[in-house]
Design an enzyme around this catalytic site. Structure first.
Site, PDB file in Angstrom:
ATOM      1  N   GLN A   1       0.842  -1.190   0.000  1.00 24.87           N
ATOM      2  CA  GLN A   1       0.000   0.000   0.000  1.00 24.87           C
ATOM      3  C   GLN A   1       0.874   1.235   0.000  1.00 24.87           C
ATOM      4  OE1 GLN A   1      -3.005   0.313   3.079  1.00 24.87           O
ATOM      5  NE2 GLN A   1      -3.143   2.524   2.812  1.00 24.87           N
TER       6      GLN A   1
ATOM      7  N   HIS B   1      -8.389   0.165   9.653  1.00 24.52           N
ATOM      8  CA  HIS B   1      -7.576  -0.418   8.580  1.00 24.52           C
ATOM      9  C   HIS B   1      -8.181  -1.737   8.111  1.00 24.52           C
ATOM     10  CE1 HIS B   1      -4.009  -1.113   6.218  1.00 24.52           C
ATOM     11  NE2 HIS B   1      -3.701  -2.220   6.868  1.00 24.52           N
TER      12      HIS B   1
END
Length: 235
Positions: free
Chosen positions: A96, A173
């Site tokens: 990411q 998350h």
């Protein structure tokens, strides 16, 4: 989830909403008649039994705080030890590099590890993306995604379609659980590599994921900011 040392972009976060995420997935090329996300309403056996089967992947949303960052640093140190077992090379994994992109990264991990189970719409985003990135390493895939305007636009549309007002400031998350080569793997784009949680199978993916998720939830006794969804195949 926001932080990474080379972060250049920040997207609005996705809401943990199967209806919104399904529209997002179907728009990108997942066939509506083949698979969809659904809520997992609880981690007890009775509630897990209500989830349609087969389950292809599990998405988990949880609070992200200093505990998580400390664990990531420890995991990075462990992964650099020569005696640590390397994850299967068959796993589709990407890093990411865009802030708040963890929802999209989780979806790409969920879809990318079951492409043999799915038939994407021809010339769709998914059809082209997974073919283009098949032989890339995790960082190359991340940079490829970072530069893709079509995905960024689709993510932005999905992020604005939720029931809550989108905000770039989030403390949750997304991660994904999948089964590859007979092992349960946790896929987190903020971590160095996939994390094995031991033997598993496609039939036990949901049950085994639930056991890991329960242990993670126990670390946050004062929080209710959790969500579990399953990617299920329609038969």
């Amino acid at each position: 989830m926001a932080s990474t040392t080379r972060e250049k972009k920040r997207w609005l976060p996705l809401e943990a909403n199967p209806e919104v995420m399904n529209q997002y997935l179907w728009r990108l090329g997942l066939r509506e008649e083949e698979a969809e996300l659904c809520d997992v309403y609880g981690l007890d056996d009775e509630l897990l039994a209500m989830v349609p089967t087969p389950v292809l992947a599990v998405l988990f949303l949880f609070p992200c705080d200093e505990k998580v960052e400390t664990e990531r640093l420890l995991e990075k140190e462990r992964s650099q030890q020569v005696n640590i077992k390397k994850p299967s090379e068959k796993i589709y994994f990407l890093k990411q590099t865009v802030g708040n992109a963890c929802g999209t990264i989780g979806l790409l991990h969920a879809i990318g590890n079951v492409t043999s189970e799915l038939n994407f719409a021809k010339e769709s985003f998914f059809d082209k993306f997974f073919k283009s990135t098949a032989n890339m390493d995790p960082l190359e895939r991340a940079l490829f995604l970072e530069k893709d305007g079509e995905m960024e636009d689709a993510h932005s549309l999905a992020a604005s379609a939720g029931d809550t007002e989108a905000s770039a400031n989030v403390n949750e998350h997304f991660i994904c659980f999948t089964c590859v080569d007979g092992e349960l793997y946790e896929l987190d784009g903020m971590k160095t590599q996939p994390l094995s949680h031991g033997p598993s199978s496609p039939d036990r993916l949901l049950l085994d994921s639930a056991m890991v998720i329960k242990s993670m939830i126990e670390r946050y006794p004062d929080s209710n900011n959790f969500n579990v969804m399953a990617l299920t195949k329609k038969i």
